[in-house]
Design a protein around this motif. Structure first.
Motif, mmCIF file in Angstrom:
data_model
loop_
_atom_site.group_PDB
_atom_site.id
_atom_site.type_symbol
_atom_site.label_atom_id
_atom_site.label_comp_id
_atom_site.label_asym_id
_atom_site.label_seq_id
_atom_site.Cartn_x
_atom_site.Cartn_y
_atom_site.Cartn_z
ATOM 1 N N ILE A 243 -8.815 13.478 -4.679
ATOM 2 C CA ILE A 243 -7.605 13.660 -4.287
ATOM 3 C C ILE A 243 -6.929 12.772 -3.488
ATOM 4 O O ILE A 243 -7.368 11.888 -2.890
ATOM 5 N N SER A 244 -5.303 12.710 -3.733
ATOM 6 C CA SER A 244 -4.787 11.728 -2.707
ATOM 7 C C SER A 244 -4.634 12.150 -1.585
ATOM 8 O O SER A 244 -4.833 13.366 -1.132
ATOM 9 N N LEU A 245 -4.217 11.260 -0.483
ATOM 10 C CA LEU A 245 -3.912 11.702 0.788
ATOM 11 C C LEU A 245 -2.913 12.386 1.055
ATOM 12 O O LEU A 245 -3.017 13.485 1.874
ATOM 13 N N THR A 246 -1.810 12.500 0.329
ATOM 14 C CA THR A 246 -0.715 13.484 0.364
ATOM 15 C C THR A 246 -1.503 14.808 -0.011
ATOM 16 O O THR A 246 -0.953 15.865 1.035
ATOM 17 N N GLU A 247 -2.127 15.041 -0.886
ATOM 18 C CA GLU A 247 -2.702 16.269 -1.291
ATOM 19 C C GLU A 247 -3.690 16.993 0.024
ATOM 20 O O GLU A 247 -3.483 18.162 0.295
ATOM 21 N N TYR A 248 -4.263 15.957 0.429
ATOM 22 C CA TYR A 248 -5.329 16.396 1.668
ATOM 23 C C TYR A 248 -4.319 16.692 2.931
ATOM 24 O O TYR A 248 -4.654 17.912 3.541
ATOM 25 N N HIS B 297 -13.500 8.416 3.163
ATOM 26 C CA HIS B 297 -12.237 8.241 3.144
ATOM 27 C C HIS B 297 -12.228 6.992 4.156
ATOM 28 O O HIS B 297 -12.288 7.196 5.270
ATOM 29 N N LYS C 185 -5.440 5.562 0.660
ATOM 30 C CA LYS C 185 -4.465 6.526 0.020
ATOM 31 C C LYS C 185 -5.192 7.559 -0.958
ATOM 32 O O LYS C 185 -4.591 8.375 -1.498
ATOM 33 N N ILE C 186 -6.768 7.384 -0.822
ATOM 34 C CA ILE C 186 -7.565 8.340 -1.591
ATOM 35 C C ILE C 186 -8.570 8.722 -1.025
ATOM 36 O O ILE C 186 -9.266 8.294 -0.157
ATOM 37 N N ASP D 144 -6.717 4.160 -13.755
ATOM 38 C CA ASP D 144 -5.888 4.092 -12.493
ATOM 39 C C ASP D 144 -6.769 4.096 -11.275
ATOM 40 O O ASP D 144 -6.119 3.598 -10.250
ATOM 41 N N ASN D 145 -8.107 4.457 -11.272
ATOM 42 C CA ASN D 145 -9.028 4.181 -10.229
ATOM 43 C C ASN D 145 -9.896 3.014 -10.265
ATOM 44 O O ASN D 145 -10.434 2.849 -9.304
ATOM 45 N N HIS E 257 -9.512 1.149 -6.806
ATOM 46 C CA HIS E 257 -10.266 1.949 -5.833
ATOM 47 C C HIS E 257 -11.513 1.461 -6.252
ATOM 48 O O HIS E 257 -12.244 1.155 -4.951
#
Length: 797
Positions: free
Chosen positions: A338-343, A372, A381-382, A425-426, A429
């Motif tokens: 998940i994205s950092l924002t979701e977390y 992380h 960010k992920i 997209d990953n 990462h």
């Protein structure tokens, strides 16, 4: 105790700012320690102190408190009164917990806790320092409800095809009748154990055994875990396998409990010396012989594993309940990441601030629940909810045939082929994750990458330009895999002309070059450096090696330096001295040590020059003279050139010995060139020096040096001519420099001149000059070679 009281009174009287009671084996402290209210440093390290008196809180001016290597099981509450404390050393004690009040030490910048069986805070929190410790205790204090976590990791390791996955299936009661296949990378499964009112959660990590995975596995072999090492009797390389796996477990797991399990006994059984192995690896808690396929003896093994798991120190860590609530939410999400924002949104719903949320993600990262990497600008960010999803992408790339046959080289555009079931997209990462694990680097900021582990084993020949080279060797008691390949990644910005292979690298920085090679068979890493700033480049290399050693839990390694005696300087296999031993000699005010090969005394400071300080001046000049000597042609055409080079060399070699040098012209030779000798005024009077012996024994008030650029060895008549320049009233000593040396007739003439006329003429050749220049550039005394030549001549005369 009387001695301590006396020291306290002396310290009070003299108003000393530092008070030391270390290395004394004291078991307790007097309460009178509280009277030292003026001190800023208190060192109580390396004793057997079991308890610190509460009066320690009176020392309000303390800035440094050193309590390392004692037997402390707890700290007094009053330690929280030390408001000016900046450093607190607690390494090597028996502390299970720290007092909550430690968060009140607002000035504390460093707290050091290695070697303690901590459970509160958890060791993963403690090793990140005081900021993490404060965050943990503040979370515990502010939490409405706290719980105890009964969770551990069980890691199953061993070579490929030994039945590790079958064993995991036995533990989890999974049917083994179907074809399991080979584990690629890592497989993680959850095992729940009911124990009366407690539920244990065990995370089983099944590691693929192929050798290509081994260096990557090291990132996941963690402390506070239990290990099962699986082997079979089918091959004859078991000793090698035992040595590697048991050593790497002991090192990276910090001596964790390990079961040694012989599998496939339904096919073949082999007996091993369990007593001998246990003596070497004291962390072994049991030996078992099983067949995971048929289930033979697996019940007994699983029972023993359960018993040992319950004995792990960290089971029962105290955590805020909200942490577990957030974890449960994350584990129900059917995503790999998940994205950092979701977390952060999930944590916000549970009333955690962003700061608290990031602290929590770091904790779960450290214990291997999620991944992380907060310090990495791309990976921060992920959050990888399933670590094996990310790591197995890495393993798949390493194990791809095209990448292997291309010696580890691949391009970003090829990733869609290798990772066809991963979102494109990953890719960035996953590549960044490989860089983080120091598994690959990109070539000159292009989209092409290299995996050093897959490079060719064939070394690339390269010769350093200098004649004088700074050499350092690291010798490992046990050498973990991947040190050199990680070093290649960390130093890739300095790689010179694509000179790298699986076990070596050539780098360059500001005109200084280094070859670094690894030899896994003898467990050494060799560093050779040439150029102007050897010390500077060495510091860059050692900094990176130190970082790798730290990440590997500090493997036992000895830093060595080569001997600089005349024998070892010319040898391909010089004797190596331990750097620490040399430093110990110096602390005992010993300036020399004996080389066991040549039995020569060498000066310790000269041997370690360049390792801990600047390399001696004159290296550049020495290299220039060596080059000129090499380029000078033999024979009459370069006769005068050779004389001028020789004069420059002698001035360079002995510039600190003499006040006066003069070049004296002789008569014109038959080819029209002027002949020149070097004349030195000998002002050495000390009889124990080479020049002093020449002064006292041969009345050498001057030293005449005659240079002979002959194409062959000097004969008897040619050697006799220089003796005519020696006058008894001023000197009976001279040196003939003959490029090719002298023949047997000349040697007989040399002996006759000494025995009949008392004239000593030493003969030296180009090789002697070269060795003297090398010694000079190493900071050693070039007269050692003259001493040796003189000794050998007199011994045979």
């Amino acid at each position: 105790m009387r001695k301590i009281l006396h020291k306290i009174e002396t310290c009070k009287k003299n108003k000393k700012k530092a008070f030391y009671i270390n290395n004394t084996d004291h078991e307790e402290l007097p309460t009178e320690i509280s009277e030292l209210t003026h001190i800023t440093v208190l060192d109580l390290s390396n004793n057997r102190i079991k308890k610190i008196p509460s009066q320690i809180g009176e020392l309000r001016n303390l800035k440094i408190l050193d309590l390392r290597n004692n037997e402390l099981e707890e700290l007094p509450y009053e330690i929280s009164f030390l408001n000016h404390l900046e450093e607190l050393h607690l390494e090597g004690n028996k502390l299970l917990s720290l007092p909550f009040e430690i968060v009140n030490l607002s000035s504390l910048r460093g707290i050091y806790l290695d070697g303690n069986p901590l459970t509160k805070p958890p060791i993963e929190v403690a090793h990140r320092g005081i900021v993490s410790i404060r965050n943990y205790f503040e979370s515990i204090i502010n939490s409405k409800e706290n719980i105890k976590l009964f969770e551990a990791k069980l890691l199953i390791v061993g070579e490929g095809n030994v039945g590790k996955t079958c064993l995991m299936n036995n533990i989890l009661s999974i049917d083994n009748s179907m074809d399991i296949g080979t584990t690629e990378g890592i497989d993680i499964k959850e095992w729940k154990i009911d124990n009366e009112s407690l539920n244990y959660r065990i995370n089983i990590w099944d590691f693929g055994g192929q050798e290509i995975y081994h260096s990557t596995h090291q990132f996941f072999l963690t402390k506070r875990s239990m290990y099962v090492f699986v082997w079979t009797a089918r091959t004859d390389d078991n000793l090698i396998s035992f040595d590697y796996w048991l050593n790497i477990i002991k090192l990276l797991g910090d001596n964790p409990p390990v079961f040694v399990v012989q599998n496939k006994i339904d096919e073949r059984i082999k007996n091993i010396d369990e007593t001998l192995i246990s003596e070497k690896f004291e962390n072994i808690v049991g030996f078992h012989k099983i067949s995971a396929t048929t289930g033979t003896n697996t019940i007994e093994l699983i029972s023993d594993i359960k018993k040992e798991l319950r004995l792990l120190d960290h089971l029962g860590d105290t955590l805020p309940k909200v942490w577990m609530d957030i974890r449960e939410v994350l584990e129900t999400i059917n995503k790999e990441f998940i994205s950092l924002t979701e977390y952060l949104d999930i944590c916000d719903n549970h009333k955690l601030t962003n700061k608290q949320a990031l602290f929590l993600s770091q904790y779960y990262h450290d214990i291997g629940v999620f991944l992380h990497f907060q310090e990495n600008p791309i990976l921060k960010k992920i959050i990888f909810l399933k670590p094996e999803w990310a790591t197995n992408a890495v393993y798949r790339l390493i194990d791809t045939k095209k990448v292997i046959t291309n010696f580890g080289k691949f391009s970003f555009s090829e990733l869609s082929t290798f990772w066809d079931d991963y979102p494109s997209d990953n890719f960035i990462h996953l590549i960044e994750l490989m860089k983080k694990f120091e598994l690959c680097f990109n070539i000159n900021d292009t989209n092409n990458y290299i995996i050093p582990e897959l490079l060719s084993n064939k070394s690339i020949p390269y010769k350093l330009s200098d004649e004088v080279i700074l050499t350092v060797r690291y010798r490992y008691e046990f050498m973990p895999k991947g040190i050199i390949t990680r070093l290649i990644v960390r130093l890739h910005d300095l790689i010179m002309d694509e000179l790298y292979w699986k076990n070596g690298i050539v780098i360059e920085n500001e005109g200084t070059q280094s070859i670094i090679k690894s030899d896994k068979f003898i467990g050494v890493l060799d560093i050779s450096i040439s150029g102007y700033n050897k010390t500077g480049l060495l510091s860059i290399i050692t900094r990176e090696i130190d970082y790798i050693h730290k990440s590997l839990n500090y493997p036992l390694v000895e830093r060595l330096v080569p001997c600089i005696c005349s024998d070892c300087c010319d040898s391909q296999k010089p004797h190596y001295f331990s750097y620490d031993v040399l430093k110990k000699y110096q602390t005992k005010e010993k300036s020399k040590i004996v080389c066991p090969i040549s039995i020569e005394d060498i000066y310790i400071q000269q041997a370690i020059i360049g390792i801990e300080g600047k390399y001696p001046l004159g290296t550049k000049e020495g290299n220039s003279l060596l080059k000129k000597l090499k380029e000078c042609k033999f024979g009459k055409s370069d006769w005068q050139e050779y004389e001028l080079i020789g004069i420059a060399i002698f001035k360079y070699l002995f510039q600190d010995d003499f006040d006066s040098y003069s070049a004296t012209s002789q008569s014109v030779s038959n080819n029209g060139h002027k002949r020149t000798d070097l004349v030195i005024n000998n002002n050495f009077k000390e009889s124990n020096s080479f020049w002093g012996r020449a002064f006292h024994e041969y009345n050498s008030q001057i030293i005449i040096i005659d240079f002979k650029n002959y194409t062959s060895k000097l004969n008897q008549n040619e050697f006799f001519i220089p003796s005519k320049y020696l006058k008894k009233s001023v000197s009976n000593f001279g040196i003939v420099v003959s490029r090719r040396g002298i023949d047997s007739g000349a040697i007989n003439e040399q002996k006759r001149l000494l025995n009949d006329n008392g004239k000593l003429i030493l003969s030296i050749k180009d090789l002697d000059i070269i060795n003297m220049i090398k010694l000079k550039m190493k900071g050693s005394d070039p007269k050692k070679i003259l001493d040796e030549i003189l000794y050998n001549f007199l011994r045979t005369n």
